[in-house]
Write a protein that holds these residues in place. Structure first.
Motif, PDB file in Angstrom:
ATOM      1  N   UNK A  77       0.821  -1.200  -0.019  1.00  0.00           N
ATOM      2  CA  UNK A  77      -0.072  -0.017   0.040  1.00  0.00           C
ATOM      3  C   UNK A  77       0.875   1.462  -0.063  1.00  0.00           C
ATOM      4  N   UNK A  78       0.292   2.121  -0.410  1.00  0.00           N
ATOM      5  CA  UNK A  78       1.214   3.470  -0.417  1.00  0.00           C
ATOM      6  C   UNK A  78       0.093   4.837  -0.424  1.00  0.00           C
ATOM      7  N   UNK A 110       0.704   7.371  -7.108  1.00  0.00           N
ATOM      8  CA  UNK A 110       0.276   6.101  -7.556  1.00  0.00           C
ATOM      9  C   UNK A 110      -1.324   5.950  -8.220  1.00  0.00           C
ATOM     10  N   UNK A 111      -1.261   5.312  -9.331  1.00  0.00           N
ATOM     11  CA  UNK A 111      -2.585   5.033  -9.884  1.00  0.00           C
ATOM     12  C   UNK A 111      -2.785   3.856 -10.353  1.00  0.00           C
ATOM     13  N   UNK A 112      -3.796   2.852  -9.808  1.00  0.00           N
ATOM     14  CA  UNK A 112      -3.994   1.499 -10.005  1.00  0.00           C
ATOM     15  C   UNK A 112      -4.353   1.366 -11.387  1.00  0.00           C
ATOM     16  N   UNK A 126      -3.041  -4.972  -9.420  1.00  0.00           N
ATOM     17  CA  UNK A 126      -4.091  -3.906  -9.084  1.00  0.00           C
ATOM     18  C   UNK A 126      -4.730  -3.643  -7.924  1.00  0.00           C
ATOM     19  N   UNK A 127      -4.916  -4.838  -7.338  1.00  0.00           N
ATOM     20  CA  UNK A 127      -5.508  -4.875  -5.995  1.00  0.00           C
ATOM     21  C   UNK A 127      -4.662  -4.864  -4.939  1.00  0.00           C
ATOM     22  N   UNK A 157       5.103   2.518 -11.233  1.00  0.00           N
ATOM     23  CA  UNK A 157       3.683   2.608 -11.849  1.00  0.00           C
ATOM     24  C   UNK A 157       3.790   4.103 -12.401  1.00  0.00           C
ATOM     25  N   UNK A 158       4.142   4.150 -13.651  1.00  0.00           N
ATOM     26  CA  UNK A 158       4.118   5.366 -14.169  1.00  0.00           C
ATOM     27  C   UNK A 158       5.111   6.329 -13.490  1.00  0.00           C
ATOM     28  N   UNK A 159       4.766   7.436 -13.147  1.00  0.00           N
ATOM     29  CA  UNK A 159       5.651   8.352 -12.324  1.00  0.00           C
ATOM     30  C   UNK A 159       6.047   7.790 -10.840  1.00  0.00           C
TER      31      UNK A 159
END
Length: 319
Positions: free
Chosen positions: A221-222, A227-229, A270-271, A295-297
């Motif tokens: 978790x963050x 962060x974008x799941x 993703x979960x 996860x991207x940036x």
């Protein structure tokens, strides 16, 4: 001396977001030369002169405003009467008491920077509110926010680092402060004593037999807003050190770029599920492991949550 103007405010119990009408009026002996009215509200208020039922005249300016915390204070209105040789001025001031929800809520820590385990820290919450706000302190944990104290100041002896915030509340609303981090010297040595941005829940230590398979239950978790799941998530395992910059420590990347030990992440990233399967562990696998997410940036290693894997002995066969 000239006549002082009068100020009228519609309504009694004034609260933010409420619409009120504010009027400043002045006696006008000569309607052909009315007084000039000014106040500390909008300066473009339209002036009008009206005839009263008794035949006298009154000049007034009026504003319909939606109240906010900025209106809490004094309203001043001046009437300037033209006379021979110049002007004469009179002023009236009234208190405008506006209730509003907490604003500018912030949290601070003393002392700042990393502290030694066992030392005391003081967290202070401040907020502008009317009526005054009450304060509640929360600590973020892997299982959600935990209520740890009530009151403006929260003092405690530090045993471990963590992320804290306060909530200011009154009858009109509530506001949450930004997060502040309490860091303990040495506790986040694997993070370079910097605040970790990723946390995982997994056994601290786990043992397996040489030649067997090993499943590691894992969730992450963050609170980082980067962060974008919904974006692609890559899970990475590092061995020995939480240093992604050195490729020697990277043993697995779900992108497929590296998989030294034929691992597979069986959980759904993703979960927040990073459960991982080692199909055939060896004694040489004994070490500390760190999980990383890209996860991207958002790119972070759970440097505060090392996993110790110990692989015991050689597999023996009974013939």
């Amino acid at each position: 001396s000239p006549w002082s103007p009068s100020i009228n405010i519609s309504g009694d119990d004034l609260k933010e977001h409420q619409s009120v009408t504010i009027t400043c009026s002045a006696l006008t002996p000569c309607p052909h030369s009315p007084p000039e009215l000014t106040w500390n509200l909008q300066q473009d208020s339209h002036r009008q002169t009206e005839k009263n039922t008794d035949g006298t005249f009154t000049t007034k300016i009026q504003e319909n405003i939606t109240l906010s915390d900025t209106h809490d204070g004094y309203i001043r209105c001046s009437a300037r009467y033209p006379v021979n040789g110049g002007n004469k001025t009179a002023e009236t001031a009234v208190t405008l008491s506006v209730s509003y929800a907490p604003k500018d809520t912030s949290a601070s820590i003393r002392p700042s920077g990393l502290v030694s385990a066992g030392s005391w820290v003081e967290l202070n919450c401040s907020s502008r509110a009317k009526p005054p706000a009450s304060f509640t302190w929360f600590r973020n944990s892997k299982h959600g926010a935990i209520n740890v104290s009530v009151g403006q100041v929260y003092s405690f002896s530090v045993t471990e680092g963590g992320e804290f915030y306060c909530v200011a509340t009154n009858d009109l609303g509530r506001q949450t402060s930004s997060r502040i981090f309490v860091g303990v010297k040495g506790v986040f040595a694997d993070c370079g004593d910097k605040k970790p941005a990723l946390f995982i829940t997994t056994p601290k230590k786990i043992e397996a037999l040489n030649g067997s398979c090993l499943q590691i239950p894992c969730s992450f978790n963050t609170n980082n807003t980067k962060f974008n799941s919904r974006r692609t998530i890559y899970g990475i395992w590092l061995k020995h050190k939480a240093s992604f910059g050195n490729p020697a420590y990277s043993i697995f990347n779900s992108s497929g770029s590296v998989n030294t030990y034929s691992l597979s992440i069986t959980g759904n990233l993703r979960e927040g599920n990073c459960t991982t399967l080692f199909p055939d562990v060896k004694t040489s696998y004994t070490d500390r492991y760190f999980f990383r997410v890209e996860n991207g940036p958002f790119r972070a290693t759970a440097c505060a949550d090392p996993l110790q894997i110990t692989v015991k002995g050689k597999t023996s066969f009974i013939l």
